[in-house]
Design a protein around this motif. Structure first.
Motif, PDB file in Angstrom:
ATOM      1  N   SER A  49      17.098   4.594  13.091  1.00 17.95           N
ATOM      2  CA  SER A  49      18.241   4.338  12.220  1.00 17.95           C
ATOM      3  C   SER A  49      19.360   5.316  12.557  1.00 17.95           C
ATOM      4  O   SER A  49      19.217   6.526  12.353  1.00 17.95           O
ATOM      5  CB  SER A  49      17.845   4.494  10.751  1.00 17.95           C
ATOM      6  OG  SER A  49      18.987   4.590   9.923  1.00 17.95           O
ATOM      7  N   GLU A  50      20.459   4.795  13.072  1.00 20.40           N
ATOM      8  CA  GLU A  50      21.591   5.671  13.412  1.00 20.40           C
ATOM      9  C   GLU A  50      22.105   6.405  12.177  1.00 20.40           C
ATOM     10  O   GLU A  50      22.461   7.582  12.246  1.00 20.40           O
ATOM     11  CB  GLU A  50      22.716   4.852  14.042  1.00 20.40           C
ATOM     12  CG  GLU A  50      23.904   5.700  14.465  1.00 20.40           C
ATOM     13  CD  GLU A  50      24.994   4.884  15.141  1.00 20.40           C
ATOM     14  OE1 GLU A  50      26.018   5.464  15.541  1.00 20.40           O
ATOM     15  OE2 GLU A  50      24.820   3.639  15.257  1.00 20.40           O
ATOM     16  N   ARG A  51      22.110   5.720  11.049  1.00 20.30           N
ATOM     17  CA  ARG A  51      22.584   6.346   9.818  1.00 20.30           C
ATOM     18  C   ARG A  51      21.720   7.538   9.440  1.00 20.30           C
ATOM     19  O   ARG A  51      22.234   8.605   9.094  1.00 20.30           O
ATOM     20  CB  ARG A  51      22.587   5.318   8.688  1.00 20.30           C
ATOM     21  CG  ARG A  51      23.042   5.877   7.346  1.00 20.30           C
ATOM     22  CD  ARG A  51      22.996   4.799   6.281  1.00 20.30           C
ATOM     23  NE  ARG A  51      23.395   5.320   4.971  1.00 20.30           N
ATOM     24  CZ  ARG A  51      23.369   4.617   3.850  1.00 20.30           C
ATOM     25  NH1 ARG A  51      22.967   3.345   3.877  1.00 20.30           N
ATOM     26  NH2 ARG A  51      23.744   5.164   2.711  1.00 20.30           N
ATOM     27  N   ALA A  53      19.775   9.319  11.417  1.00 19.31           N
ATOM     28  CA  ALA A  53      19.919  10.376  12.422  1.00 19.31           C
ATOM     29  C   ALA A  53      21.209  11.152  12.204  1.00 19.31           C
ATOM     30  O   ALA A  53      21.225  12.393  12.262  1.00 19.31           O
ATOM     31  CB  ALA A  53      19.884   9.773  13.821  1.00 19.31           C
ATOM     32  N   ARG A  54      22.303  10.452  11.966  1.00 20.67           N
ATOM     33  CA  ARG A  54      23.588  11.137  11.768  1.00 20.67           C
ATOM     34  C   ARG A  54      23.591  11.975  10.496  1.00 20.67           C
ATOM     35  O   ARG A  54      24.148  13.081  10.461  1.00 20.67           O
ATOM     36  CB  ARG A  54      24.731  10.116  11.734  1.00 20.67           C
ATOM     37  CG  ARG A  54      25.032   9.514  13.091  1.00 20.67           C
ATOM     38  CD  ARG A  54      26.339   8.745  13.114  1.00 20.67           C
ATOM     39  NE  ARG A  54      26.629   8.248  14.443  1.00 20.67           N
ATOM     40  CZ  ARG A  54      27.188   8.979  15.398  1.00 20.67           C
ATOM     41  NH1 ARG A  54      27.520  10.240  15.156  1.00 20.67           N
ATOM     42  NH2 ARG A  54      27.429   8.452  16.591  1.00 20.67           N
ATOM     43  N   PRO A  64      22.733  13.974  17.104  1.00 24.60           N
ATOM     44  CA  PRO A  64      21.916  12.814  16.717  1.00 24.60           C
ATOM     45  C   PRO A  64      21.622  11.884  17.892  1.00 24.60           C
ATOM     46  O   PRO A  64      22.443  11.716  18.797  1.00 24.60           O
ATOM     47  CB  PRO A  64      22.789  12.112  15.681  1.00 24.60           C
ATOM     48  CG  PRO A  64      24.198  12.403  16.133  1.00 24.60           C
ATOM     49  CD  PRO A  64      24.162  13.773  16.767  1.00 24.60           C
ATOM     50  N   TYR A  65      20.446  11.286  17.876  1.00 28.56           N
ATOM     51  CA  TYR A  65      20.046  10.292  18.866  1.00 28.56           C
ATOM     52  C   TYR A  65      19.368   9.128  18.150  1.00 28.56           C
ATOM     53  O   TYR A  65      18.696   9.318  17.122  1.00 28.56           O
ATOM     54  CB  TYR A  65      19.046  10.873  19.866  1.00 28.56           C
ATOM     55  CG  TYR A  65      19.596  11.881  20.833  1.00 28.56           C
ATOM     56  CD1 TYR A  65      19.941  11.509  22.137  1.00 28.56           C
ATOM     57  CD2 TYR A  65      19.762  13.210  20.468  1.00 28.56           C
ATOM     58  CE1 TYR A  65      20.426  12.437  23.047  1.00 28.56           C
ATOM     59  CE2 TYR A  65      20.250  14.153  21.363  1.00 28.56           C
ATOM     60  CZ  TYR A  65      20.579  13.761  22.655  1.00 28.56           C
ATOM     61  OH  TYR A  65      21.063  14.677  23.549  1.00 28.56           O
ATOM     62  N   THR A  66      19.519   7.936  18.702  1.00 23.04           N
ATOM     63  CA  THR A  66      18.712   6.804  18.244  1.00 23.04           C
ATOM     64  C   THR A  66      17.599   6.490  19.234  1.00 23.04           C
ATOM     65  O   THR A  66      16.719   5.679  18.952  1.00 23.04           O
ATOM     66  CB  THR A  66      19.585   5.550  18.053  1.00 23.04           C
ATOM     67  OG1 THR A  66      20.302   5.283  19.262  1.00 23.04           O
ATOM     68  CG2 THR A  66      20.565   5.749  16.894  1.00 23.04           C
ATOM     69  N   ASP A  67      17.608   7.147  20.381  1.00 21.36           N
ATOM     70  CA  ASP A  67      16.580   7.000  21.409  1.00 21.36           C
ATOM     71  C   ASP A  67      15.885   8.345  21.586  1.00 21.36           C
ATOM     72  O   ASP A  67      16.446   9.269  22.174  1.00 21.36           O
ATOM     73  CB  ASP A  67      17.216   6.547  22.720  1.00 21.36           C
ATOM     74  CG  ASP A  67      16.234   6.526  23.893  1.00 21.36           C
ATOM     75  OD1 ASP A  67      15.012   6.458  23.632  1.00 21.36           O
ATOM     76  OD2 ASP A  67      16.685   6.604  25.049  1.00 21.36           O
TER      77      ASP A  67
END
Length: 359
Positions: A49-51, A53-54, A64-67
């Motif tokens: 979840s990008e949200r 992570a950020r 932050p990373y999504t990977d």
């Protein structure tokens, strides 16, 4: 945004770079604890979840990373905290071990099967990576003092310990069984007999979960551990240790109550404060200034083995002698073999609701 150690002038050239994989509640807990240690600095976080992570990255001034694989490749983390759901924890741990990390601190349960736990241990051994699992109850003042009293013979030789909980074996039972072994002095388990029911389509963070569970564990020396989860009332007083010369149980406000032949009545014991938590001990382990970690991967594997042995006993309808030979999750095997047919339809997850649960 929280001011980072780098901005505070605390980040030293010799400090450990920490990456967090899994930015939910436990990811935040790990980040807060690592940030409190002068030897560690949270530099990166990853979540699908990008949200999420950020949000965590902003709080701890991290990238932050999504990977997560990209994070491991780019950030050269010394320590990786893996706070994902248990159904992907083995895969992530293997990748972290291959990345060059010095140590991995995973959350409980260790994995979703014994085969996965063994894969994690093998990968960490191959790459020289230290692995620990977050059974943090081994660091509570109450449990540390209870272990000291038991091993010092305050109740004679321990004979039985009772634990009761709810919300699933892999979810909460992992703490209860690990706590049982720790307080008893980590005796070797010999055999297990257990029973489960699963009439509803119950899940826990996308891993199948039983409705009810009960087990008896035989340890070396004849000690018996009794565990039950989600059983109906009347409830078992699941906080008692019996011995040949006394009884020890939890008291109010984190204390202990002791009854033995040396005193005529219950004694109230206040455990001394604890100066080291699981993060401190992990850092000492990496530094080489500590003898090891009380939550190391092999210890966590034993807890995993006990849980899988309970399921396996229910599957084969007999005693399971350890070591356990079944690598797959026996609860999954029972469901897939049709031995635990769902009677009340409609899947639900007790920790992370399925999309249809929120409609």
């Amino acid at each position: 945004m929280r001011e980072s150690k780098r901005n505070q002038g605390v980040h030293m050239s010799g400090s450990y770079r920490v990456g967090i994989i899994g930015c939910g509640g436990m990811g935040g807990s790990h980040a807060r604890h690592w940030t409190q240690k002068p030897q560690t600095d949270v530099v990166a976080v990853a979540d699908v979840s990008e949200r999420s992570a950020r949000k965590l990255a902003d709080e701890f001034d991290a990238k932050p990373y999504t990977d997560y694989a990209g994070m491991l490749k780019e950030e050269a983390c010394d320590i990786v905290s893996i706070t994902t759901w248990q159904n992907v924890r083995a895969e992530v741990t293997v990748k972290a071990a291959e990345s060059g990390a010095k140590g991995i601190l995973g959350e409980k349960p260790m994995a979703s099967s014994l085969r996965e736990a063994d894969l994690m241990l093998a990968s960490c051994a191959q790459h020289g990576v230290k692995l620990a699992i977050g059974h943090q109850r081994r660091f509570t003042p109450q449990n540390m003092e209870a272990r000291r009293l038991v091993t010092d013979g305050a109740i004679g030789a321990p004979t039985a310990m009772l634990r009761r909980d709810a919300h699933g074996l892999l979810n909460r039972g992992t703490h209860e069984l690990d706590e049982m072994m720790y307080v008893l002095g980590d005796p070797a388990p010999v055999w297990v007999i257990g029973q489960v029911t699963r009439k509803t389509d119950r899940w826990e963070r996308r891993v199948r979960c039983e409705d009810r569970c009960a087990a008896i564990i035989a340890f070396e020396g004849g000690i018996r551990g009794t565990y039950e989860s989600d059983l109906p009332d009347p409830g078992l007083q699941g906080d008692v240790i019996y011995g040949t010369e006394g009884i020890l149980k939890r008291g109010p406000e984190g204390g202990l109550l002791l009854l033995n032949r040396r005193a005529g009545d219950w004694q109230s014991i206040t455990p001394p404060p604890v100066e080291v938590d699981q993060y401190d001990e992990f850092i000492y382990w990496l530094d080489g200034s500590g003898e090891g970690h009380r939550n190391d991967g092999e210890t966590a594997r034993l807890t995993m083995e006990l849980m899988m042995a309970i399921y396996e006993s229910a599957r084969i309808r007999d005693v399971v002698e350890l070591p356990l030979q079944t690598g797959d999750n026996p609860l999954d095997l029972m469901v897939e073999e049709g031995a635990l047919p769902v009677e009340i339809h409609g899947r639900y997850d007790i920790r992370a609701p399925f999309p249809e649960q929120t409609n």
